[in-house]
Each structure stands twice: as structure tokens, then as C-alpha cells.
Design a protein around this motif. Structure first.
Motif, PDB file in Angstrom:
ATOM      1  N   GLY A 183       0.809  -1.210   0.000  1.00  0.00           N
ATOM      2  CA  GLY A 183       0.000   0.000   0.000  1.00  0.00           C
ATOM      3  C   GLY A 183       0.843   1.261   0.000  1.00  0.00           C
ATOM      4  O   GLY A 183       0.526   2.243  -0.685  1.00  0.00           O
ATOM      5  N   THR A 184       1.937   1.248   0.758  1.00  0.00           N
ATOM      6  CA  THR A 184       2.827   2.411   0.781  1.00  0.00           C
ATOM      7  C   THR A 184       3.537   2.572  -0.555  1.00  0.00           C
ATOM      8  O   THR A 184       3.711   3.698  -1.048  1.00  0.00           O
ATOM      9  CB  THR A 184       3.848   2.271   1.925  1.00  0.00           C
ATOM     10  N   CYS A 185       3.950   1.460  -1.159  1.00  0.00           N
ATOM     11  CA  CYS A 185       4.581   1.532  -2.486  1.00  0.00           C
ATOM     12  C   CYS A 185       3.611   2.132  -3.503  1.00  0.00           C
ATOM     13  O   CYS A 185       3.985   3.020  -4.287  1.00  0.00           O
ATOM     14  CB  CYS A 185       5.003   0.132  -2.945  1.00  0.00           C
ATOM     15  N   ALA A 186       2.366   1.648  -3.489  1.00  0.00           N
ATOM     16  CA  ALA A 186       1.364   2.152  -4.428  1.00  0.00           C
ATOM     17  C   ALA A 186       1.093   3.631  -4.184  1.00  0.00           C
ATOM     18  O   ALA A 186       0.937   4.421  -5.125  1.00  0.00           O
ATOM     19  CB  ALA A 186       0.072   1.337  -4.296  1.00  0.00           C
ATOM     20  N   THR A 187       1.033   4.018  -2.911  1.00  0.00           N
ATOM     21  CA  THR A 187       0.782   5.419  -2.576  1.00  0.00           C
ATOM     22  C   THR A 187       1.923   6.309  -3.040  1.00  0.00           C
ATOM     23  O   THR A 187       1.699   7.392  -3.599  1.00  0.00           O
ATOM     24  CB  THR A 187       0.594   5.575  -1.060  1.00  0.00           C
ATOM     25  N   ALA A 188       3.154   5.866  -2.803  1.00  0.00           N
ATOM     26  CA  ALA A 188       4.319   6.652  -3.236  1.00  0.00           C
ATOM     27  C   ALA A 188       4.304   6.839  -4.747  1.00  0.00           C
ATOM     28  O   ALA A 188       4.534   7.953  -5.257  1.00  0.00           O
ATOM     29  CB  ALA A 188       5.603   5.966  -2.787  1.00  0.00           C
ATOM     30  N   ALA A 189       4.039   5.759  -5.471  1.00  0.00           N
ATOM     31  CA  ALA A 189       4.010   5.840  -6.932  1.00  0.00           C
ATOM     32  C   ALA A 189       2.893   6.775  -7.400  1.00  0.00           C
ATOM     33  O   ALA A 189       3.095   7.613  -8.288  1.00  0.00           O
ATOM     34  CB  ALA A 189       3.831   4.442  -7.523  1.00  0.00           C
ATOM     35  N   ALA A 190       1.711   6.638  -6.792  1.00  0.00           N
ATOM     36  CA  ALA A 190       0.574   7.473  -7.192  1.00  0.00           C
ATOM     37  C   ALA A 190       0.826   8.942  -6.859  1.00  0.00           C
ATOM     38  O   ALA A 190       0.518   9.832  -7.659  1.00  0.00           O
ATOM     39  CB  ALA A 190      -0.699   6.980  -6.505  1.00  0.00           C
ATOM     40  N   ARG A 191       1.383   9.198  -5.673  1.00  0.00           N
ATOM     41  CA  ARG A 191       1.651  10.589  -5.287  1.00  0.00           C
ATOM     42  C   ARG A 191       2.657  11.240  -6.233  1.00  0.00           C
ATOM     43  O   ARG A 191       2.474  12.391  -6.656  1.00  0.00           O
ATOM     44  CB  ARG A 191       2.147  10.662  -3.843  1.00  0.00           C
ATOM     45  N   PHE A 192       3.729  10.507  -6.552  1.00  0.00           N
ATOM     46  CA  PHE A 192       4.745  11.067  -7.440  1.00  0.00           C
ATOM     47  C   PHE A 192       4.157  11.337  -8.824  1.00  0.00           C
ATOM     48  O   PHE A 192       4.417  12.375  -9.442  1.00  0.00           O
ATOM     49  CB  PHE A 192       5.926  10.097  -7.543  1.00  0.00           C
ATOM     50  N   ALA A 193       3.331  10.402  -9.305  1.00  0.00           N
ATOM     51  CA  ALA A 193       2.711  10.570 -10.624  1.00  0.00           C
ATOM     52  C   ALA A 193       1.796  11.792 -10.645  1.00  0.00           C
ATOM     53  O   ALA A 193       1.828  12.602 -11.588  1.00  0.00           O
ATOM     54  CB  ALA A 193       1.921   9.313 -10.987  1.00  0.00           C
ATOM     55  N   TYR A 194       0.978  11.955  -9.595  1.00  0.00           N
ATOM     56  CA  TYR A 194       0.058  13.093  -9.549  1.00  0.00           C
ATOM     57  C   TYR A 194       0.829  14.406  -9.397  1.00  0.00           C
ATOM     58  O   TYR A 194       0.473  15.426 -10.002  1.00  0.00           O
ATOM     59  CB  TYR A 194      -0.924  12.909  -8.398  1.00  0.00           C
ATOM     60  N   THR A 249       5.378  11.065   8.122  1.00  0.00           N
ATOM     61  CA  THR A 249       5.805  11.144   6.725  1.00  0.00           C
ATOM     62  C   THR A 249       7.155  10.469   6.565  1.00  0.00           C
ATOM     63  O   THR A 249       8.086  10.747   7.326  1.00  0.00           O
ATOM     64  CB  THR A 249       5.902  12.603   6.264  1.00  0.00           C
ATOM     65  N   ILE A 250       7.260   9.564   5.587  1.00  0.00           N
ATOM     66  CA  ILE A 250       8.534   8.902   5.306  1.00  0.00           C
ATOM     67  C   ILE A 250       8.904   9.111   3.847  1.00  0.00           C
ATOM     68  O   ILE A 250       8.033   9.274   2.991  1.00  0.00           O
ATOM     69  CB  ILE A 250       8.483   7.389   5.615  1.00  0.00           C
ATOM     70  N   PRO A 251      10.203   9.116   3.523  1.00  0.00           N
ATOM     71  CA  PRO A 251      10.607   9.225   2.118  1.00  0.00           C
ATOM     72  C   PRO A 251      10.654   7.848   1.467  1.00  0.00           C
ATOM     73  O   PRO A 251      11.117   6.879   2.069  1.00  0.00           O
ATOM     74  CB  PRO A 251      12.005   9.841   2.216  1.00  0.00           C
ATOM     75  N   VAL A 252      10.179   7.755   0.242  1.00  0.00           N
ATOM     76  CA  VAL A 252      10.217   6.501  -0.512  1.00  0.00           C
ATOM     77  C   VAL A 252      10.910   6.778  -1.840  1.00  0.00           C
ATOM     78  O   VAL A 252      10.583   7.743  -2.538  1.00  0.00           O
ATOM     79  CB  VAL A 252       8.795   5.941  -0.755  1.00  0.00           C
ATOM     80  N   GLN A 253      11.854   5.910  -2.185  1.00  0.00           N
ATOM     81  CA  GLN A 253      12.623   6.114  -3.415  1.00  0.00           C
ATOM     82  C   GLN A 253      11.832   5.659  -4.632  1.00  0.00           C
ATOM     83  O   GLN A 253      11.221   4.589  -4.639  1.00  0.00           O
ATOM     84  CB  GLN A 253      13.943   5.357  -3.340  1.00  0.00           C
ATOM     85  N   ILE A 254      11.846   6.478  -5.665  1.00  0.00           N
ATOM     86  CA  ILE A 254      11.162   6.171  -6.919  1.00  0.00           C
ATOM     87  C   ILE A 254      12.105   5.399  -7.839  1.00  0.00           C
ATOM     88  O   ILE A 254      13.280   5.751  -7.985  1.00  0.00           O
ATOM     89  CB  ILE A 254      10.696   7.476  -7.608  1.00  0.00           C
ATOM     90  N   HIS A 255      11.576   4.358  -8.486  1.00  0.00           N
ATOM     91  CA  HIS A 255      12.401   3.541  -9.380  1.00  0.00           C
ATOM     92  C   HIS A 255      12.402   4.089 -10.799  1.00  0.00           C
ATOM     93  O   HIS A 255      13.463   4.215 -11.433  1.00  0.00           O
ATOM     94  CB  HIS A 255      11.897   2.102  -9.385  1.00  0.00           C
ATOM     95  N   SER A 256      11.229   4.408 -11.328  1.00  0.00           N
ATOM     96  CA  SER A 256      11.164   4.889 -12.706  1.00  0.00           C
ATOM     97  C   SER A 256       9.931   5.748 -12.908  1.00  0.00           C
ATOM     98  O   SER A 256       8.970   5.689 -12.123  1.00  0.00           O
ATOM     99  CB  SER A 256      11.152   3.711 -13.692  1.00  0.00           C
TER     100      SER A 256
END
Length: 630
Positions: free
Chosen positions: A264-275, A301-308
Motif C-alpha cells: 500500500g505504501t509503495c502504491a501510494t508513493a508511486a501514485a503521489r509522485f505521478a500526480y 511522513t517517510i521518504p520513498v525512493q522512486i524507481h522509474s
């Protein structure tokens, strides 16, 4: 070696986390007032200037400094960052979580500093003031409260050191009021009837929300001193998970176990970065190993690294796809290392009118299952049949993080729906190795998470970590240790034991039996077991390790238990068709629920009490809404 600058709630939490590393560290406070139990920490007291701090760090070979001091201790922060620059030592700033303020609604007059506050108080002709800013603010406000006709009251801690500071500034002793349980803030306001109240931006842990709510209820204007801005070079965290992850980054060998992040956190990080990229003025720019802040369910709040990242933009449609690689920490499951992606898209239909949203409004978010994410085919999961297997918590996380993106973007937002499609690389193949097919989730895995963090639950090292936590809890002298599966159940049970220190709450994950046995070995006399129904139904059957890899819900056992509790034949029959244990909360009638939960708790205690032969065990069953049975 780690040095913690504490004296705060954040300092106490930081010490508790660092203690789990089972290595010597230093915990420094200006005075001796804070009581704290340290198993591996060395307590230091007394202020350090820049030279003394540099000398100490060199002598003790300090490799990491954690600044968890009060946000208004500006001189200390400046000293820390000066020394860190000289020594080239990394600093983690453990910051508080600060609520967003709507000054128009909250009736708060904000100011950057005390000079600004005094200027406004004079301009507004406030002559009767109550300050909740602490004893050190007396000196800063002296030009105001010394003025003729001003009646200023200051609430301070009831201790000699605070009184001495106040009287040293010649503050009227009769105008000192003490922060004690004998008089609540509401009672104090009604007794003093101030024209205004001065508070500091102390954050959630400083009781800011509670104080402002009580003051507003009394219809008294609030003047606020903003927290000073700290040096941006420090790595900032605002919770225990971010702190632990950042320590892992700077000192990879410090902890024997490492936490991970949920799907869920991975999906949220990806969605937030995309938006965020969609709303960005330069959407095509992407920096390798870029990080995105993600707000967890608990507010941290935590930082999550984006892959692509990739995107396409046109007059009719704008779309961005972002991937995050799943990190399971020390408890790698079947999803560890997989790419979890979110595609966020907005398509404009020019035949329909678009409405400009007001501040605080969020467009409709429509979730979709991409490749590797399952579709719900059976009721009982709390999700729409035919919809994507994205649980309620990740959906809520994505909404809250989108709100944060909008707040930062400062661009107009329209009512056009936002489509969010979550995909998991190889999810369809690995779903066959999970229990998802039994739950009616087909075509892929589900996107889950309650805290957003994966704590390690499946290794001997984790059981050793539980032992360390129990030893720290015992060292506090707490009259009772409360064990819970995780953060969610802990939050619900804390209200039952408000006087216990934070260290008295220990997470067992799935290792209920081992945790109780550790308590017995340590001679702990009183233990409370907080358990939610999914684990309780397994525990009641005698399974002391409740991990889904080890045991699944036994419908036949539950049906037998329901029959023994006097439930109707219709209820017993319905139980044999259950998908998830939490359906029991709505399936049983109120009278059946009372009898069934009583029997369930009794069976849990029957299996657990023998593990604590010389102690008292209390079992509390926790509903999804936080209702406590037991």
C-alpha cells in the motif's frame, strides 16, 4: 556510536528505538527532570557549548547525531549543526508533526517571533494575557508584561527550577500558575478570564490541538509564536519508522532487523509522485533515485525512493506512470523486490462543464486494477465485488497524499475525475502462492497495509527484538506490560491504560506465545494481550503463532464455537461461508456477539495463561471500530 539530544517526547521515542540496536549510545538533556529508562544508553545532563560538543563527539567517536530536542531550543540546534559541520557527522532531526492551521477558522493570530507578538498585543490593546509558552518566554515578553496596566499570567511547570527562572526576571509570583492535574486548562481560563492566550506552535505531541480547541471553546483569541526554522541540511523525520529507516541508511549494521514498506505504501508513493508530476510545471524532469514523501496512516511522513517514471501529455489527456520497488525489510515475503506501479490519468471531456474546486476539495478518485492486481469476486472483504483488490487503508492513503500534493502545487484544481491504476510486476503469478484465491481475489495480489510499514515477523532475530523491547519496558517500572500485534491495535488499547509509559506497549507481530513466554522468563507479573479478531480466532484454536503462512481461519471451529455460545442455526450456517473473520462483527446479533466474544476471549486465555504461570494475563478483544471486549 549515536548521540541523542532529547528531553522531549520525541527524545524518549528515539531512545527507545536506538535501545533496540543493543549498542551503547548517549542520551543528553539540559536538566535532570525527564525520567527515562535506558537499557543500553548512557544518560548525560548539562548544556554543551560548541567546543564541548565537538570534543565529546570526537572522544566518544560519535558517528550519528539525532536532534530530538524541543523545536524552540534554537541555540541548541545551532550548536548541533555547527558541530556536525565541523565533524562532518550526519544529523537526523526528529521533528514533531504539526497540524495544518486555517487561521480564519481557528481564530489564531500568527507571528514569527515574540517581538511580533508584543507588537500585535499592544496594537489590539490586550491588557490581560495568559501565556502557555513556558517559563523561558517570560524574559522574551518582559517589555510587554512590565508595561503599566498589563496583567500577564504565565503557566509553568510546578518545579523549583522554573520558579527560580521566573523570579530571576522579577515576574510577579502571584501571577504564576502551575500546570498540574489539579486544574485543567478549561478551569484555568474560566478562573482567570484572559482577553487573549499566547501559545507556541508546539506540534501534536505538545498538545497543540487540545489546547487550541479548549481556548476556542471559551471564545478567547489565540496568539501564536511560530516555531523557528531549522537548518535544512539535516535529514528530517517525524516519526519512529522514518527515524529507524534513516538510521539504517547512515549506519546499516546498527539494527539486527530492518523494517520494510507495505504494498500500500509503495502504491501510494508511486501514485503521489505521478500526480505531483501531472501538476508540476516541468512534468518531464526526473532525477535518478528521486524520493517522494509519503504520509502514513498514523500521520508520520517517510521518504520513498522512486524507481522509474514516464508520462504522456496532450490537450485531452494527461497521464503519468511511476514505479516503486517493494522492500520487505527483514521479513521478505512473495512481493519483496517486485515493482509496484501507479498510473494516474486525467482525461478532459470538453462536452461536460468542469467546476473549479474550492480549497480543501478533492476530485473523485476512481481506482482500477492493472496487470498483477486482483479483482474482488466475493463479498466480505469490505470492497466492491468486481472492483480492484485495493484495500481501504491504501485508498485512504492515496487520497490524503493527493491532498498534500494539491496543497503544495498551488494550481487550480477542477472536478474532472482522477483515475488511478495500480499494477504489480508478476503479481498474477505470485498470487497463486497466497491465500487470495480462497478469499475470492482473482487475477493478482491485493494491495494492503494498515500502518504502511512492514515489521519483521518471521525470524528468530525478531523474537530477540521482542525480548529487548520487553526488557526496556520492564526497566521503566511499569506495573503492566501491554502486548499488541501492531500500531493499530496499540492505538486502540492505549486509552485503557493512559498512565503507562510508551515503552510499556510491545508489538508481538504474530508471535503471541513467544512474547508471553518472554514476559514469564523476565518475571513480569501483569500482562495485557490486545488482539483483533483475525488473530483471536486462530489463537482460540490454540495457534500461538498467528502468521497467515502458518495457519488460516478455521470456519468449522468458529461454527462449533458459535454453537457453544448459543448462536442460532442460521448464524452457525452463515459462519461456514465466511471470507474474513471481521465479518463476525456484523454477522452476529448483539446478544450473540456478547456470548460469542466472551467465549472467544475465554478460549484465548485458556491457551495463553499457562505460558504465564506466575502472572496475571488479561485478554482484550478489539473490534474494527476500536470497541474493547474483555
Amino acid at each position: 556510536m549515536i548521540l541523542i539530544l532529547g528531553g522531549t517526547t520525541e527524545g524518549r521515542i528515539a531512545a527507545s528505538i536506538v535501545d533496540e540496536g543493543e549498542k551503547t549510545f548517549y542520551y543528553s538533556t539540559k536538566g535532570n527532570e525527564q525520567e527515562i529508562a535506558l537499557k543500553h544508553g548512557v544518560r548525560l545532563a548539562g548544556a554543551l557549548d560548541k567546543k564541548e560538543l565537538i570534543r565529546f563527539c570526537r572522544e566518544k567517536e560519535i558517528r550519528l547525531i539525532i536532534d530530538a530536542a524541543h523545536p524552540f531550543a534554537k541555540e541548541l540546534h545551532d550548536t548541533v549543526y555547527y558541530a556536525a559541520d565541523e565533524l562532518n557527522t550526519p544529523v537526523i532531526r526528529y521533528e514533531r508533526i504539526y497540524p495544518k492551521l486555517d487561521t480564519d477558522v481557528d481564530g489564531i493570530f500568527q507571528h514569527l517571533d515574540y517581538d511580533g507578538v508584543m507588537s500585535s498585543l499592544r496594537e489590539d490593546k490586550v491588557r490581560r494575557l495568559l501565556t502557555l509558552t513556558g517559563v523561558k518566554s517570560i524574559a522574551k515578553l518582559k517589555p510587554y508584561w512590565k508595561e503599566k496596566g498589563v496583567q500577564c499570567y504565565c503557566r509553568i511547570l510546578d518545579r523549583d527550577s522554573s520558579r527560580e527562572l521566573a523570579l530571576k526576571e522579577e515576574f510577579p509570583e502571584e501571577n504564576l500558575v502551575y500546570d498540574t492535574p489539579d486544574e485543567s486548562l478549561d478551569e484555568l481560563l474560566k478562573r482567570l478570564r484572559p482577553e487573549a492566550v499566547l501559545i507556541k506552535e508546539s506540534g501534536i505531541s505538545g498538545g497543540f490541538l487540545e489546547k487550541t480547541a479548549i481556548i476556542r471553546q471559551n471564545k478567547i483569541p489565540i496568539y501564536l509564536v511560530n516555531r523557528p526554522q531549522l537548518k535544512p541540511s539535516a535529514r528530517t523525520v517525524d516519526g519512529e519508522y522514518g527515524l529507524r529507516a534513516t538510521i539504517d541508511e547512515f549506519l546499516p549494521q546498527f539494527f539486527p532487523l530492518h523494517t520494510g514498506i507495505s504494498t500500500g505504501t509503495c502504491a501510494t508513493a508511486a501514485a503521489r509522485f505521478a500526480y505531483a508530476k501531472i501538476l508540476s510545471p516541468s512534468p518531464y524532469v526526473f532525477i535518478d533515485k528521486e524520493r517522494i514523501p509519503v504520509i502514513l496512516p498514523g500521520g508520520e511522513t517517510i521518504p520513498v525512493q522512486i524507481h522509474s517514471f514516464s508520462g504522456s501529455f496532450s490537450l485531452r489527456r494527461i497521464e503519468a506512470t511511476v514505479s516503486v520497488r517493494k522492500n520487505g525489510g527483514s521479513d521478505p515475503d512473495v512481493t519483496h523486490g517486485m515493482l509496484i506501479s501507479a498510473t494516474v490519468s486525467i482525461e478532459w471531456d470538453h462536452t461536460k462543464e468542469m467546476r473549479l474546486l474550492k480549497e480543501g476539495e478533492l476530485p473523485e478518485i476512481i481506482f482500477h486494477a492493472g496487470e498483477g492486481v486482483g479483482t474482488v469476486t466475493l463479498p466480505g472483504l469490505g470492497l466492491e465485488v468486481g472492483g480492484p483488490a485495493i484495500n481501504a487503508t491504501p485508498r485512504k492513503m492515496i487520497r490524503e497524499n493527493f491532498e498534500a500534493v494539491i496543497e503544495r502545487a498551488c494550481v487550480p484544481i477542477y472536478s474532472t475525475p482522477i483515475h488511478v491504476t495500480i499494477s504489480v510486476e508478476g503479481g498474477k503469478e505470485i498470487a497463486a502462492r497466497t491465500f487470495n484465491p480462497r478469499l475470492g481475489i482473482e487475477g493478482g495480489i491485493s494491495i494492503i497495509g494498515t500502518s504502511g510499514i512492514v515489521r519483521p515477523f518471521s525470524s528468530e532475530a525478531f523474537v530477540n527484538a521482542i525480548r529487548k523491547e520487553m526488557e526496556v519496558a520492564q526497566a521503566t517500572g511499569a506495573p503492566r506490560i501491554v502486548i499488541n500485534s501492531g500500531a493499530k491495535s496499540e492505538r486502540m488499547v492505549r486509552n485503557q491504560y493512559p498512565d503507562l509509559p510508551p515503552q510499556a506497549f510491545v508489538h508481538y507481530g504474530n508471535f503471541i506465545g513467544e512474547t508471553i513466554q518472554i514476559a514469564s522468563e523476565l518475571g513480569i507479573e501483569r500482562v495485557t494481550l490486545g488482539v483483533m479478531i483475525g488473530k483471536a480466532v486462530k489463537l482460540a484454536e490454540g495457534h500461538l503463532d498467528t502468521h497467515s503462512k502458518q495457519v488460516t481461519m478455521n470456519r468449522e471451529f468458529l461454527a462449533t464455537l458459535a454453537h457453544e455460545a448459543g448462536c442460532s442455526d442460521e448464524t452457525v450456517s452463515a459462519i461456514t461461508q465466511l471470507t474474513l473473520a471481521r465479518e463476525l462483527w456484523t454477522l452476529l446479533t448483539p446478544s450473540e456477539l456478547t456470548a460469542f466474544t466472551s467465549l472467544l476471549i475465554s478460549r484465548c486465555a485458556q491457551h495463553c495463561q499457562p505460558l504465564l504461570p506466575n502472572g496475571e494475563l488479561t485478554v482484550l478483544l478489539i473490534s474494527e471500530e476500536g470497541v474493547i471486549y474483555g
